[in-house]
Design a protein around this motif. Structure first.
Motif, mmCIF file in Angstrom:
data_model
loop_
_atom_site.group_PDB
_atom_site.id
_atom_site.type_symbol
_atom_site.label_atom_id
_atom_site.label_comp_id
_atom_site.label_asym_id
_atom_site.label_seq_id
_atom_site.Cartn_x
_atom_site.Cartn_y
_atom_site.Cartn_z
ATOM 1 N N LEU A 26 129.116 -76.142 -39.420
ATOM 2 C CA LEU A 26 129.407 -74.768 -39.014
ATOM 3 C C LEU A 26 130.895 -74.590 -38.740
ATOM 4 O O LEU A 26 131.524 -73.632 -39.212
ATOM 5 N N ILE A 27 131.468 -75.505 -37.969
ATOM 6 C CA ILE A 27 132.887 -75.393 -37.615
ATOM 7 C C ILE A 27 133.764 -75.624 -38.838
ATOM 8 O O ILE A 27 134.769 -74.938 -39.040
ATOM 9 N N TYR A 28 133.374 -76.562 -39.686
ATOM 10 C CA TYR A 28 134.177 -76.833 -40.878
ATOM 11 C C TYR A 28 134.179 -75.641 -41.824
ATOM 12 O O TYR A 28 135.215 -75.281 -42.394
ATOM 13 N N LYS A 29 133.025 -75.003 -42.002
ATOM 14 C CA LYS A 29 132.947 -73.857 -42.904
ATOM 15 C C LYS A 29 133.744 -72.674 -42.367
ATOM 16 O O LYS A 29 134.306 -71.882 -43.131
ATOM 17 N N ALA A 30 133.799 -72.532 -41.046
ATOM 18 C CA ALA A 30 134.480 -71.380 -40.458
ATOM 19 C C ALA A 30 135.991 -71.581 -40.374
ATOM 20 O O ALA A 30 136.759 -70.640 -40.616
ATOM 21 N N GLU A 32 137.670 -74.773 -41.451
ATOM 22 C CA GLU A 32 138.154 -75.884 -42.271
ATOM 23 C C GLU A 32 138.740 -77.005 -41.415
ATOM 24 O O GLU A 32 139.697 -77.670 -41.799
ATOM 25 N N THR A 33 138.181 -77.166 -40.242
ATOM 26 C CA THR A 33 138.572 -78.267 -39.367
ATOM 27 C C THR A 33 137.321 -79.053 -38.973
ATOM 28 O O THR A 33 136.206 -78.522 -39.012
ATOM 29 N N VAL A 34 137.509 -80.297 -38.597
ATOM 30 C CA VAL A 34 136.406 -81.161 -38.187
ATOM 31 C C VAL A 34 136.475 -81.352 -36.678
ATOM 32 O O VAL A 34 137.510 -81.761 -36.147
ATOM 33 N N SER A 35 135.387 -81.044 -35.986
ATOM 34 C CA SER A 35 135.338 -81.191 -34.537
ATOM 35 C C SER A 35 134.599 -82.477 -34.180
ATOM 36 O O SER A 35 133.382 -82.573 -34.357
ATOM 37 N N PHE A 36 135.346 -83.450 -33.677
ATOM 38 C CA PHE A 36 134.729 -84.703 -33.251
ATOM 39 C C PHE A 36 134.259 -84.633 -31.799
ATOM 40 O O PHE A 36 133.929 -85.662 -31.214
ATOM 41 N N ALA A 37 134.225 -83.423 -31.241
ATOM 42 C CA ALA A 37 133.712 -83.256 -29.887
ATOM 43 C C ALA A 37 132.244 -82.885 -29.866
ATOM 44 O O ALA A 37 131.685 -82.672 -28.786
ATOM 45 N N GLN A 38 131.591 -82.805 -31.033
ATOM 46 C CA GLN A 38 130.205 -82.347 -31.076
ATOM 47 C C GLN A 38 129.264 -83.243 -30.273
ATOM 48 O O GLN A 38 128.379 -82.749 -29.571
ATOM 49 N N GLY A 39 129.441 -84.544 -30.365
ATOM 50 C CA GLY A 39 128.584 -85.450 -29.616
ATOM 51 C C GLY A 39 128.720 -85.257 -28.118
ATOM 52 O O GLY A 39 127.724 -85.272 -27.379
ATOM 53 N N SER A 172 133.408 -64.947 -44.160
ATOM 54 C CA SER A 172 134.578 -65.550 -43.540
ATOM 55 C C SER A 172 134.748 -67.006 -43.953
ATOM 56 O O SER A 172 135.872 -67.482 -44.146
ATOM 57 N N SER A 173 133.630 -67.718 -44.088
ATOM 58 C CA SER A 173 133.715 -69.127 -44.479
ATOM 59 C C SER A 173 134.175 -69.285 -45.924
ATOM 60 O O SER A 173 134.785 -70.295 -46.279
ATOM 61 N N GLN A 174 133.889 -68.293 -46.770
ATOM 62 C CA GLN A 174 134.308 -68.376 -48.160
ATOM 63 C C GLN A 174 135.803 -68.108 -48.319
ATOM 64 O O GLN A 174 136.504 -68.823 -49.036
ATOM 65 N N ASN A 175 136.291 -67.066 -47.645
ATOM 66 C CA ASN A 175 137.709 -66.706 -47.750
ATOM 67 C C ASN A 175 138.088 -65.886 -46.531
ATOM 68 O O ASN A 175 137.767 -64.699 -46.455
ATOM 69 N N GLN A 176 138.748 -66.515 -45.583
ATOM 70 C CA GLN A 176 139.071 -65.826 -44.336
ATOM 71 C C GLN A 176 140.026 -64.659 -44.560
ATOM 72 O O GLN A 176 139.885 -63.599 -43.936
ATOM 73 N N LEU A 177 141.005 -64.827 -45.429
ATOM 74 C CA LEU A 177 141.985 -63.758 -45.657
ATOM 75 C C LEU A 177 141.319 -62.541 -46.287
ATOM 76 O O LEU A 177 141.545 -61.401 -45.855
ATOM 77 N N ALA A 178 140.482 -62.774 -47.304
ATOM 78 C CA ALA A 178 139.786 -61.656 -47.937
ATOM 79 C C ALA A 178 138.841 -60.983 -46.960
ATOM 80 O O ALA A 178 138.720 -59.751 -46.939
#
Length: 291
Positions: A26-30, A32-39, A172-178
């Motif tokens: 979810l966070i990566y699609k929104a 494009e970052t990886v959250s290692f705080a999920q655990g 938004s996940s496909q193209n944030q600017l558009a």
């Protein structure tokens, strides 16, 4: 029958991995970052449910939604205060920030007197209950995990497919600017995505707690959920669940049939094989970039 018993155990554990992996995706699609705080968000959610039941005296049916909603709000605030100011910086900076957030949450929980340093049992009404189907014995905890994951996945599917909010999140996940130019409040959606990921992590923590107890280090299970996201495809929500099920089943069978120690490394062996055979994961999209 032994195979079926192992399969059910692996599916139940895989559902936990899949829920945490959902937060990664979810966070990566929104953003494009990886959250290692999920655990660690999962761990805080479990402690939230424990505090609601034991310290506040809430009944089980009220403590669970309170912990989930509380973590959702916490995720929104976390994105607004900590994550948003650093967006646009190199991806490595954001990854290190989420790792730091995880360590901070773990440290804050550990600092709580008589709570953070102990192992606790989450008092759920279905504890120690089993369902016997002939020689097959299934614990109530496993049934609740599989059933709750199925309901949550159906709810998320309906939200992303039919609601305006879900469709806006997909755009938004496909193209944030558009999406921004089309009038979609991208920044607000990013906060909601972090809140949704934190709420899903809380669900995973509340489902895992009756099985493995509540303690400050239970968030390390996120290290096994990350391979689930990679196996399923880092941009695919269904892939997160499928990847979690694969990792859970492989772990269950390797722990029973292989020598001691293989259970802990099996998820990473699966990831290495997947990266060699299908680098984008089972449901990942093949992206091309012109240079």
């Amino acid at each position: 029958m032994q195979l079926l018993q192992l399969l059910i155990s692996g599916v139940a554990q895989g559902c936990i991995y899949g829920l945490i992996a959902l937060g990664f995706v979810l966070i990566y699609k929104a953003t494009e970052t990886v959250s290692f705080a999920q655990g660690d968000l999962m761990m805080v959610g479990a402690f939230g449910g424990l505090a609601a039941m034991t310290m506040l005296g809430f009944p089980f049916w009220l403590s669970v939604p309170a912990a989930i909603i509380g973590m959702g709000v916490f995720g929104v605030v976390l994105e607004r205060v900590v994550i948003r100011p650093i967006l646009g910086q190199p991806a490595f900076s954001i990854v290190m920030l989420t790792i730091g957030v995880g360590y901070t949450l773990r440290g804050l929980i550990t600092m709580l007197p008589n709570i953070g340093t102990e192992t606790h049992t989450l008092p759920v009404p279905y504890a120690n209950e089993v369902l016997r189907l002939g020689a097959l014995v299934v614990s109530a905890e496993q049934i609740v995990v599989i059933g709750s994951t199925s309901i949550l996945c159906a709810g998320l599917f309906a939200m992303f497919r039919y609601s305006k909010l879900g469709i806006a999140m997909q755009a938004s996940s496909q193209n944030q600017l558009a999406a921004y130019y089309m009038g979609i409040p991208v920044k607000r959606l990013n906060g909601l995505v972090w809140g949704l990921a934190a709420a899903v992590a809380a669900v995973a923590g509340l489902l895992l707690a009756p099985i493995t107890f509540v303690h400050a280090n239970m968030g390390f299970i996120g290290l096994k959920a990350f391979p689930a996201a990679v196996v399923g495809g880092f941009g695919s929500l269904p892939g997160a669940i499928v990847g979690g099920l694969i990792i859970g089943i492989v772990e269950a069978f390797s722990g029973f049939y292989l020598p001691e120690g293989f259970k802990d490394v099996a998820p990473y062996i699966v990831v290495l094989i997947m990266l060699v055979l299908k680098p984008n994961g089972l449901f990942g999209e093949t992206l091309r970039k012109k240079v």
